[in-house]
Design an enzyme around this catalytic site. Structure first.
Site, mmCIF file in Angstrom:
data_model
loop_
_atom_site.group_PDB
_atom_site.id
_atom_site.type_symbol
_atom_site.label_atom_id
_atom_site.label_comp_id
_atom_site.label_asym_id
_atom_site.label_seq_id
_atom_site.Cartn_x
_atom_site.Cartn_y
_atom_site.Cartn_z
ATOM 1 C CB ILE A 1 0.385 -9.444 18.276
ATOM 2 C CG1 ILE A 1 1.652 -8.863 17.719
ATOM 3 C CG2 ILE A 1 0.190 -9.208 19.681
ATOM 4 C CD1 ILE A 1 2.168 -7.474 18.114
ATOM 5 C CB SER A 2 -0.570 -13.650 21.554
ATOM 6 O OG SER A 2 -0.275 -14.656 22.340
ATOM 7 N N PRO A 3 1.360 -15.492 19.656
ATOM 8 C CG PRO A 3 3.574 -16.343 19.728
ATOM 9 C CD PRO A 3 2.721 -14.997 19.832
#
EC number: 5.99.1.4
Length: 211
Positions: A12-14
């Site tokens: 979920i983390s760019p």
């Protein structure tokens, strides 16, 4: 002997994607082996009583802009998925079902963050499995053993004190965020955490606490 480092991440983390895209050069230049450790960020935030960046409207906008700016600064292809945050559970399990290698993790991240695809819908997840060359992932992610590994990594991260993603862990020390990579390297090469001022700030007393 190469230095082994655990890398805790959630798809979920760019910023986890941006850090991952720098790992090949990092490992080659520093004789490091990075072990991917997928975890559920939501469980981490719940444990520590934190809100996620996307749960604060102004922080959400800034986070997306910052991720885009950082990608452009680093020259890394980047495109936000159609909606964020999204449910990352099946994509996380897929990295495990595919063997948990950096190559497997990279295939999942690139489908989301380089190509900007949805992975939360049934159709989007099936497309991710196809793109990763692992069509059987649609059913493999439901295997109890796969679920157990994700849960174990999340529990291990909490036990280590991990509070966000991405986080590199070496000798029990935490290096949180894509922008902490240089701090990690300086600590690894030159023992930066052992310097007097780093030691001093690491043991400062708490001045005030919220009620």
């Amino acid at each position: 002997m190469p230095t082994t480092v655990d890398w805790f991440f959630d798809v979920i983390s760019p910023f986890a994607y941006l850090q991952l895209e720098q790992f090949d050069a990092l490992q080659q230049a520093n004789d490091i082996v990075i072990r991917p450790r997928p975890l559920v960020l939501g469980a981490l935030l719940h444990h520590w009583g934190q809100k996620g960046p996307a749960e604060i409207t102004s922080k959400r906008v800034f986070t997306y802009r910052h991720a885009l700016f950082r990608a452009q600064q680093l020259g890394i292809p980047f495109r936000m998925p159609p909606a964020h945050p999204f449910n990352p559970i099946k994509a996380l399990r897929l990295t495990i079902a595919m063997g948990g290698s950096l190559d497997a993790v990279r295939a999942v991240f690139r489908h989301i963050w380089r190509d900007g695809n949805d992975v939360a819908s049934p159709e989007g997840f099936a497309a991710l499995c196809e793109a990763a060359g692992f069509a059987e992932g649609v059913t493999a992610v439901e295997q109890p053993a796969v679920k157990d590994v994700l849960r174990a990594h999340t529990d291990a991260a909490i036990a280590l004190g991990v509070f966000g993603v991405p986080t590199l862990v070496h000798d029990g020390e935490l290096f949180w965020g894509e922008d902490a990579t240089d701090m990690f390297l300086q600590s690894l090469r030159a023992g930066w955490l052992s310097t007097p001022e780093a030691q001093r700030v690491s043991t400062l007393p708490v001045g005030i606490q919220r009620g």
